[in-house]
Write a protein that holds these residues in place. Sequence first.
Motif, PDB file in Angstrom:
ATOM      1  N   GLY A  90       0.835  -1.192   0.000  1.00 43.79           N
ATOM      2  CA  GLY A  90       0.000   0.000   0.000  1.00 43.79           C
ATOM      3  C   GLY A  90       0.869   1.240   0.000  1.00 43.79           C
ATOM      4  O   GLY A  90       2.058   1.183  -0.363  1.00 43.79           O
ATOM      5  N   ASP A  91       0.302   2.367   0.427  1.00 43.31           N
ATOM      6  CA  ASP A  91       1.067   3.612   0.396  1.00 43.31           C
ATOM      7  C   ASP A  91       2.303   3.554   1.285  1.00 43.31           C
ATOM      8  O   ASP A  91       3.336   4.146   0.971  1.00 43.31           O
ATOM      9  CB  ASP A  91       0.181   4.785   0.814  1.00 43.31           C
ATOM     10  N   GLY A  92       2.217   2.844   2.427  1.00 44.04           N
ATOM     11  CA  GLY A  92       3.381   2.707   3.288  1.00 44.04           C
ATOM     12  C   GLY A  92       4.523   1.996   2.597  1.00 44.04           C
ATOM     13  O   GLY A  92       5.701   2.378   2.735  1.00 44.04           O
ATOM     14  N   THR A  93       4.206   0.958   1.832  1.00 41.21           N
ATOM     15  CA  THR A  93       5.224   0.224   1.085  1.00 41.21           C
ATOM     16  C   THR A  93       5.834   1.118   0.006  1.00 41.21           C
ATOM     17  O   THR A  93       7.051   1.093  -0.221  1.00 41.21           O
ATOM     18  CB  THR A  93       4.619  -1.035   0.444  1.00 41.21           C
ATOM     19  N   ALA A  94       5.005   1.894  -0.658  1.00 40.71           N
ATOM     20  CA  ALA A  94       5.515   2.810  -1.688  1.00 40.71           C
ATOM     21  C   ALA A  94       6.470   3.835  -1.071  1.00 40.71           C
ATOM     22  O   ALA A  94       7.499   4.174  -1.677  1.00 40.71           O
ATOM     23  CB  ALA A  94       4.349   3.507  -2.389  1.00 40.71           C
ATOM     24  N   ARG A  95       6.153   4.318   0.123  1.00 40.12           N
ATOM     25  CA  ARG A  95       7.062   5.243   0.805  1.00 40.12           C
ATOM     26  C   ARG A  95       8.407   4.574   1.074  1.00 40.12           C
ATOM     27  O   ARG A  95       9.465   5.183   0.905  1.00 40.12           O
ATOM     28  CB  ARG A  95       6.459   5.724   2.124  1.00 40.12           C
ATOM     29  N   ALA A  99       5.816   9.023 -11.067  1.00 38.92           N
ATOM     30  CA  ALA A  99       4.480   8.968 -10.460  1.00 38.92           C
ATOM     31  C   ALA A  99       4.576   9.344  -8.991  1.00 38.92           C
ATOM     32  O   ALA A  99       5.538   9.002  -8.293  1.00 38.92           O
ATOM     33  CB  ALA A  99       3.877   7.573 -10.610  1.00 38.92           C
ATOM     34  N   GLU A 100       3.546  10.027  -8.536  1.00 38.72           N
ATOM     35  CA  GLU A 100       3.555  10.562  -7.174  1.00 38.72           C
ATOM     36  C   GLU A 100       3.265   9.490  -6.133  1.00 38.72           C
ATOM     37  O   GLU A 100       2.397   8.634  -6.307  1.00 38.72           O
ATOM     38  CB  GLU A 100       2.512  11.679  -7.042  1.00 38.72           C
ATOM     39  N   VAL A 101       3.994   9.565  -5.033  1.00 39.17           N
ATOM     40  CA  VAL A 101       3.724   8.753  -3.851  1.00 39.17           C
ATOM     41  C   VAL A 101       3.192   9.681  -2.770  1.00 39.17           C
ATOM     42  O   VAL A 101       3.799  10.717  -2.463  1.00 39.17           O
ATOM     43  CB  VAL A 101       4.991   8.031  -3.352  1.00 39.17           C
ATOM     44  N   ARG A 102       2.026   9.315  -2.210  1.00 42.91           N
ATOM     45  CA  ARG A 102       1.373  10.131  -1.198  1.00 42.91           C
ATOM     46  C   ARG A 102       1.629   9.555   0.190  1.00 42.91           C
ATOM     47  O   ARG A 102       1.643   8.345   0.389  1.00 42.91           O
ATOM     48  CB  ARG A 102      -0.135  10.183  -1.445  1.00 42.91           C
ATOM     49  N   ASP A 103       1.837  10.433   1.132  1.00 35.21           N
ATOM     50  CA  ASP A 103       2.043  10.033   2.523  1.00 35.21           C
ATOM     51  C   ASP A 103       0.777  10.365   3.298  1.00 35.21           C
ATOM     52  O   ASP A 103       0.383  11.528   3.398  1.00 35.21           O
ATOM     53  CB  ASP A 103       3.232  10.795   3.105  1.00 35.21           C
ATOM     54  N   ILE A 104       0.120   9.332   3.835  1.00 38.47           N
ATOM     55  CA  ILE A 104      -1.133   9.495   4.565  1.00 38.47           C
ATOM     56  C   ILE A 104      -0.876   9.333   6.053  1.00 38.47           C
ATOM     57  O   ILE A 104      -0.246   8.359   6.481  1.00 38.47           O
ATOM     58  CB  ILE A 104      -2.178   8.452   4.099  1.00 38.47           C
ATOM     59  N   ASP A 105      -1.348  10.275   6.850  1.00 41.39           N
ATOM     60  CA  ASP A 105      -1.268  10.175   8.303  1.00 41.39           C
ATOM     61  C   ASP A 105      -2.317   9.163   8.763  1.00 41.39           C
ATOM     62  O   ASP A 105      -3.508   9.462   8.800  1.00 41.39           O
ATOM     63  CB  ASP A 105      -1.533  11.550   8.930  1.00 41.39           C
ATOM     64  N   GLU A 106      -1.857   7.946   9.109  1.00 40.71           N
ATOM     65  CA  GLU A 106      -2.794   6.865   9.395  1.00 40.71           C
ATOM     66  C   GLU A 106      -3.581   7.095  10.679  1.00 40.71           C
ATOM     67  O   GLU A 106      -4.763   6.738  10.768  1.00 40.71           O
ATOM     68  CB  GLU A 106      -2.042   5.533   9.458  1.00 40.71           C
ATOM     69  N   ALA A 146      -2.998  14.139   3.682  1.00 44.52           N
ATOM     70  CA  ALA A 146      -2.096  13.560   2.693  1.00 44.52           C
ATOM     71  C   ALA A 146      -1.129  14.626   2.210  1.00 44.52           C
ATOM     72  O   ALA A 146      -1.481  15.791   2.056  1.00 44.52           O
ATOM     73  CB  ALA A 146      -2.892  13.010   1.516  1.00 44.52           C
ATOM     74  N   ARG A 147       0.121  14.214   1.977  1.00 45.79           N
ATOM     75  CA  ARG A 147       1.106  15.136   1.432  1.00 45.79           C
ATOM     76  C   ARG A 147       1.953  14.404   0.404  1.00 45.79           C
ATOM     77  O   ARG A 147       2.008  13.176   0.377  1.00 45.79           O
ATOM     78  CB  ARG A 147       1.996  15.685   2.545  1.00 45.79           C
ATOM     79  N   HIS A 148       2.584  15.188  -0.435  1.00 45.94           N
ATOM     80  CA  HIS A 148       3.502  14.622  -1.427  1.00 45.94           C
ATOM     81  C   HIS A 148       4.731  14.109  -0.692  1.00 45.94           C
ATOM     82  O   HIS A 148       5.403  14.841   0.013  1.00 45.94           O
ATOM     83  CB  HIS A 148       3.884  15.704  -2.435  1.00 45.94           C
ATOM     84  N   TYR A 149       5.023  12.797  -0.847  1.00 45.95           N
ATOM     85  CA  TYR A 149       6.179  12.206  -0.163  1.00 45.95           C
ATOM     86  C   TYR A 149       7.377  12.082  -1.092  1.00 45.95           C
ATOM     87  O   TYR A 149       8.523  12.250  -0.678  1.00 45.95           O
ATOM     88  CB  TYR A 149       5.805  10.820   0.378  1.00 45.95           C
ATOM     89  N   GLN A 166      -5.021   6.377 -11.018  1.00 40.08           N
ATOM     90  CA  GLN A 166      -4.635   7.775 -10.936  1.00 40.08           C
ATOM     91  C   GLN A 166      -4.445   8.167  -9.470  1.00 40.08           C
ATOM     92  O   GLN A 166      -4.867   7.469  -8.556  1.00 40.08           O
ATOM     93  CB  GLN A 166      -5.710   8.661 -11.577  1.00 40.08           C
ATOM     94  N   VAL A 167      -3.797   9.314  -9.262  1.00 44.08           N
ATOM     95  CA  VAL A 167      -3.681   9.828  -7.902  1.00 44.08           C
ATOM     96  C   VAL A 167      -5.067  10.168  -7.398  1.00 44.08           C
ATOM     97  O   VAL A 167      -5.885  10.749  -8.117  1.00 44.08           O
ATOM     98  CB  VAL A 167      -2.794  11.093  -7.873  1.00 44.08           C
ATOM     99  N   LYS A 168      -5.359   9.811  -6.154  1.00 46.87           N
ATOM    100  CA  LYS A 168      -6.666  10.118  -5.596  1.00 46.87           C
ATOM    101  C   LYS A 168      -6.829  11.621  -5.451  1.00 46.87           C
ATOM    102  O   LYS A 168      -5.938  12.317  -4.995  1.00 46.87           O
ATOM    103  CB  LYS A 168      -6.841   9.472  -4.222  1.00 46.87           C
TER     104      LYS A 168
END
Length: 380
Positions: free
Chosen positions: A119-124, A175-182, A192-195, A209-211
């Motif tokens: 998920g997004d954590g793995t992408a980070r 492609a953008e990776v987003r960082d979500i404060d879980e 969410a911020r651009h990571y 696509q990016v959400k």
Amino acid sequence: MKDAETLVVGVLVNPYAGIGGSVALKGSDGANTREEALRRGATQQAPARMTRALASLAGLGNVKLFTWAGAMGEQSCVEAGLPCEVVGESSMPSSPDDTRMAAKALQQAGVELLLFAGGDGTARDLVDAVGLSLPVLGVPAGCKMHSAVYAVNPEAAGGLLHELATGHLVALQHAEVRDIDEEAFRRGEVRARHYGELQVPAEARYLQQVKCGGREVEDLVVTEVAAWVADAMEDDTWYLMGSGSTVALVMEQLGLENTLLGVDAVFNHEVVAADLGATELMDLIGDQPARAVITVIGGQGHLFGRGNQQFSPELIRRLGKENVQILATRTKLNTLEGRPLLVDTGDAALDASLCGLWPVTTGYEDQILYRVATDGSVNS
């Protein structure tokens, strides 16, 4: 790439990605969350999703796979019937440090593309480990996948991989990776911020696509959608109210409290239970009449499989297509630029059965037909 050349692919799985989704934990980051998900009966989904993606490589003789031991990749390769070379191993349960270490080792082993499930954590973690130095492709397996590095489903990832292996020209893009404060996400806040960025194969019909965050611009139209749904609710029927601001407005019309990023159960215009997981929802509705009310993720177009894994394959089958109501304004649908709405439930057979034209509620007593598919092609 010519057929005679070998495509060297790294296979990496975050085995705990998405483990909190079906049990209403809205994420899987952190050991405490993982332990709580397992206590609630959650099971690993990411290895099986990677196996589905790898199935497209069966019979191709020009692909070599490097991977990490056990559930972090080797298991998926074996289950797909594909030979692989194990580069290293980690003790279980794995951690983000293990993901980063494995990614760096696979790059050093000479892989040309890193296929990963998470998920997004793995992408980070991959931004930190390899950045833009190695092309990657994500197999969606997490709870939150706001980043644009994922295929729309495992089969789409496999399809893109097959195109690369059989000599099709596929461009690369950042492609953008987003960082979500879980933690904020669990409180119903999307922060969410651009990571960072990763390199991904650029084929729009395969990639999500990016959400797009934020409330729909057409506030009045959204309110009309919510009002019609609220007015049309029947007695003695369970309503499973999905996540998102559009559904939240329906709850506001009803004068009810709402879990913005969860699933609440409404019966006879009262919230009977809030923020439920898949098993709890199944147990609650039993064999009584039940409907799901869901909305579209702006920009991506996903109906199932992005942030609402509480709607498990079993629950969706129990409800039936005729008992799923989709809410979206025409403006929101127009942002898809003709791309279909997407389903990625984790069950390929169910996904296929959900494809076709669906009625979408776009206003008060106003519906249109819109196509649902498993890939993002305009002509799906």
